[in-house]
Design a protein around this motif. Structure first.
Motif, PDB file in Angstrom:
ATOM      1  N   THR A 174       0.826  -1.205   0.000  1.00 32.88           N
ATOM      2  CA  THR A 174       0.000   0.000   0.000  1.00 32.88           C
ATOM      3  C   THR A 174       0.859   1.255   0.000  1.00 32.88           C
ATOM      4  N   LEU A 175       1.894   1.271   0.797  1.00 34.19           N
ATOM      5  CA  LEU A 175       2.746   2.460   0.879  1.00 34.19           C
ATOM      6  C   LEU A 175       3.573   2.631  -0.392  1.00 34.19           C
ATOM      7  N   LEU A 176       3.952   1.524  -1.025  1.00 37.55           N
ATOM      8  CA  LEU A 176       4.665   1.619  -2.301  1.00 37.55           C
ATOM      9  C   LEU A 176       3.777   2.282  -3.355  1.00 37.55           C
ATOM     10  N   MET A 196      -5.614   8.471  -9.693  1.00 32.42           N
ATOM     11  CA  MET A 196      -6.198   7.610 -10.721  1.00 32.42           C
ATOM     12  C   MET A 196      -5.144   6.795 -11.449  1.00 32.42           C
ATOM     13  N   PHE A 197      -3.914   7.306 -11.542  1.00 37.31           N
ATOM     14  CA  PHE A 197      -2.848   6.547 -12.203  1.00 37.31           C
ATOM     15  C   PHE A 197      -2.620   5.216 -11.490  1.00 37.31           C
ATOM     16  N   VAL A 198      -2.615   5.245 -10.161  1.00 42.07           N
ATOM     17  CA  VAL A 198      -2.421   4.012  -9.400  1.00 42.07           C
ATOM     18  C   VAL A 198      -3.642   3.110  -9.520  1.00 42.07           C
ATOM     19  N   ILE A 199      -4.820   3.694  -9.426  1.00 41.94           N
ATOM     20  CA  ILE A 199      -6.050   2.895  -9.444  1.00 41.94           C
ATOM     21  C   ILE A 199      -6.334   2.317 -10.823  1.00 41.94           C
ATOM     22  N   GLU A 200      -6.029   3.081 -11.883  1.00 40.09           N
ATOM     23  CA  GLU A 200      -6.381   2.665 -13.239  1.00 40.09           C
ATOM     24  C   GLU A 200      -5.215   2.001 -13.967  1.00 40.09           C
ATOM     25  N   ARG A 207      -3.357  -3.711  -5.061  1.00 41.79           N
ATOM     26  CA  ARG A 207      -4.276  -4.496  -4.233  1.00 41.79           C
ATOM     27  C   ARG A 207      -5.337  -3.552  -3.648  1.00 41.79           C
ATOM     28  N   TYR A 208      -6.525  -3.661  -4.196  1.00 47.76           N
ATOM     29  CA  TYR A 208      -7.598  -2.749  -3.803  1.00 47.76           C
ATOM     30  C   TYR A 208      -8.120  -3.094  -2.409  1.00 47.76           C
ATOM     31  N   SER A 209      -8.228  -2.082  -1.576  1.00 45.60           N
ATOM     32  CA  SER A 209      -8.878  -2.176  -0.276  1.00 45.60           C
ATOM     33  C   SER A 209      -9.185  -0.761   0.175  1.00 45.60           C
ATOM     34  N   LEU A 210     -10.030  -0.634   1.163  1.00 44.06           N
ATOM     35  CA  LEU A 210     -10.397   0.695   1.639  1.00 44.06           C
ATOM     36  C   LEU A 210      -9.182   1.424   2.194  1.00 44.06           C
ATOM     37  N   ILE A 211      -8.337   0.693   2.898  1.00 42.83           N
ATOM     38  CA  ILE A 211      -7.143   1.299   3.476  1.00 42.83           C
ATOM     39  C   ILE A 211      -6.172   1.735   2.382  1.00 42.83           C
ATOM     40  N   SER A 212      -5.969   0.898   1.362  1.00 42.86           N
ATOM     41  CA  SER A 212      -5.020   1.237   0.300  1.00 42.86           C
ATOM     42  C   SER A 212      -5.489   2.455  -0.491  1.00 42.86           C
ATOM     43  N   ILE A 213      -6.792   2.543  -0.743  1.00 47.05           N
ATOM     44  CA  ILE A 213      -7.322   3.716  -1.457  1.00 47.05           C
ATOM     45  C   ILE A 213      -7.116   4.977  -0.633  1.00 47.05           C
ATOM     46  N   LYS A 214      -7.415   4.900   0.655  1.00 49.86           N
ATOM     47  CA  LYS A 214      -7.230   6.066   1.533  1.00 49.86           C
ATOM     48  C   LYS A 214      -5.765   6.490   1.569  1.00 49.86           C
ATOM     49  N   ALA A 215      -4.859   5.515   1.647  1.00 50.03           N
ATOM     50  CA  ALA A 215      -3.436   5.829   1.701  1.00 50.03           C
ATOM     51  C   ALA A 215      -2.976   6.531   0.422  1.00 50.03           C
ATOM     52  N   VAL A 216      -3.440   6.055  -0.722  1.00 49.48           N
ATOM     53  CA  VAL A 216      -3.087   6.680  -1.996  1.00 49.48           C
ATOM     54  C   VAL A 216      -3.622   8.113  -2.051  1.00 49.48           C
ATOM     55  N   LEU A 217      -4.848   8.315  -1.595  1.00 49.35           N
ATOM     56  CA  LEU A 217      -5.434   9.662  -1.552  1.00 49.35           C
ATOM     57  C   LEU A 217      -4.598  10.592  -0.686  1.00 49.35           C
ATOM     58  N   ILE A 218      -4.253  10.135   0.494  1.00 50.78           N
ATOM     59  CA  ILE A 218      -3.501  10.974   1.433  1.00 50.78           C
ATOM     60  C   ILE A 218      -2.140  11.333   0.857  1.00 50.78           C
ATOM     61  N   SER A 219      -1.448  10.373   0.288  1.00 54.08           N
ATOM     62  CA  SER A 219      -0.124  10.626  -0.260  1.00 54.08           C
ATOM     63  C   SER A 219      -0.173  11.628  -1.415  1.00 54.08           C
ATOM     64  N   ALA A 220      -1.132  11.463  -2.327  1.00 53.04           N
ATOM     65  CA  ALA A 220      -1.240  12.377  -3.466  1.00 53.04           C
ATOM     66  C   ALA A 220      -1.568  13.794  -3.011  1.00 53.04           C
TER      67      ALA A 220
END
Length: 466
Positions: A174-176, A196-200, A207-220
């Motif tokens: 997730t952090l990567l 969206m680059f990471v998600i798409e 690896r999709y999960s609620l935590i991974s999505i939140k982490a990507v949002l916060i980092s961006a």
């Protein structure tokens, strides 16, 4: 074990050695992952912004040397050749000597790491990618900074997980991904595109999960905040804002997208052809590799003097194109020329990305298409600059095969939110045609090539030893 030792061991099990360290060491705790993603975003934003400032500094310093110091001693053309050759030499040398995985874009390396197929050696990739990228981009080569920032963002994330001793594989993954999102967001001041680059685009690896999505949002978001704190909040590309085109013009955007779909498939194949060509030229020999790279860099130093439009990442030329500074015929020649220079620079293995060069290619061909359509259909209310903006997203969609990311990237970089409908139509046409032709996304193609070459090298080692 004595009774006293047993009591001491029991007490140590309950006494915290540090509230923060104990809290963050719980890899499976969602809050700890989110906090670390914020740290990753700050680091990615800081390093990405410093990288951009460094590229500008090297470029300006090179110009000052030519004008004030070296130009008075040597002929101007020779000075330009030598300075750019030296800068390119630094980039190629660092990559070949210390971190071969830092060559090229670096995004396939992060995708491979997310699948546990490629190692992340952050202690050597970070300095090599940063300073090697400064040399390659500073020499005037047609490369973008987004690939380096994405790879550096991912490596910063792995550095954080190692320093905080994060052991959980899902948390490290997730952090990567968060580092990659933060790196792209910092490269273009585009948080939505980074997310969206990471998600798409990275969907086969993420690896999709609620935590991974939140982490990507916060980092961006945090990476973008750092970028804007240092560089300001203005869009990366300064062009006028345009209104949405009339409905009777929209079919032309679909035609433009189809053309880019065909070109995108051919372009991706040409990238591999040029990579294989350069391997045959230098044969992985250090001297041949450095000589070839230095000659390429020196040639771009000459182009900077005489044909600057064919050099650099291309972000700087986009406003000139959209403002109507070139005719349709000149834009076609510019498009062909920059296709060749992009393939040479990226195919040579220099540490740099391909996002920015693709955006410039899309802009030049899109504006030429708009001028041609305006001449063929004088009764239609055609604005060529809108086709140029749509072309940016279309070529990205055709090559990277991430239409939503391309749409968001163009909108955020140009601040033209009213053009979302023509952008969607153009990106859709490009993606459908590219997929129908059987073309592979460029980063998946590059990752497969890297893994294949790695296996071939490992198979050749026993033969050479025998």
């Amino acid at each position: 074990m004595t009774k006293r030792e047993r009591i001491k061991q029991s007490l140590l099990a309950y006494v915290p050695r540090g509230t923060i360290n104990q809290f963050l060491s719980r890899d499976t705790t969602p809050i700890s992952v989110l906090l670390l993603s914020c740290v990753v975003g700050v680091l990615a934003g800081l390093v990405g912004t410093l990288f951009e400032l460094g590229v500008h500094f090297v470029t300006e310093t090179r110009t000052e040397w030519l004008r004030d110091e070296i130009g008075s001693v040597l002929p101007l053309w020779l000075s330009a050749f030598l300075i750019s050759a030296l800068l390119a030499f630094i980039g190629y040398f660092l990559v070949h000597k210390f971190a071969p995985e830092a060559a090229g874009s670096g995004i396939p390396e992060i995708e491979g790491a997310m699948d546990n197929m490629r190692p992340v050696r952050w202690w050597r990739v970070l300095p090599v990618k940063f300073f090697g990228g400064l040399g390659a981009l500073g020499s005037g080569m047609v490369l973008g900074r987004e690939g380096p920032t994405v790879q550096m963002g991912g490596n910063l994330a792995r550095m954080v997980t190692d320093l905080f001793r994060v052991k959980n594989d899902d948390s490290r993954h997730t952090l990567l991904a968060s580092g990659a999102a933060g790196g792209l967001a910092a490269a273009f001041n585009a948080p939505l595109a980074g997310i969206m680059f990471v998600i798409e685009e990275m969907r086969p690896h993420f690896r999709y999960s609620l935590i991974s999505i939140k982490a990507v949002l916060i980092s961006a978001v945090t990476a973008t905040l750092v970028f804007r704190y240092i560089n300001g909040q203005s869009a990366v590309i300064s062009i006028p804002q345009y209104g949405s085109p009339e409905l009777n013009v929209l079919w032309l955007f679909l035609v433009l997208g189809a053309l880019f779909g065909v070109f995108g498939v051919a372009f991706n194949k040409l990238v591999t052809v040029f990579q294989d060509l350069f391997v045959r030229i230098h044969k992985n020999d250090l001297k041949r590799f450095l000589f070839t790279g230095s000659i390429i860099g020196g040639c771009f130093g000459l182009l900077l003097l005489y044909v600057p439009e064919l050099t650099g990442g291309g972000i700087g030329i986009i406003p000139d194109i959209t403002n109507g500074s070139f005719s349709a015929s000149i834009l076609v020649l510019l498009f062909i020329g920059r296709v060749l220079t992009t393939l040479i620079c990226f195919g040579s293995g220099a540490p740099g990305g391909i996002f920015a060069p693709m955006l410039a290619l899309g802009t030049s061909f899109g504006y030429a298409f708009g001028l041609t359509a305006k001449a063929l259909f004088p009764n239609l209310p055609i604005e060529p600059a809108v086709f140029a903006i749509a072309g940016m997203g279309a070529l990205f969609s055709a090559t990277v095969r991430a239409p939503i990311t391309g749409i968001l990237l163009v909108i955020e970089m140009t601040n033209n939110y009213h053009l979302i409908l023509p952008l969607i139509i153009t990106a859709l046409g490009a993606t459908v045609i590219a997929q129908a032709m059987g073309g592979q996304p460029i980063y998946s193609q590059l990752l497969h090539r890297t893994i294949k070459n790695e296996k071939l090298r490992q198979e050749d080692l026993p033969r050479k030893e025998n």
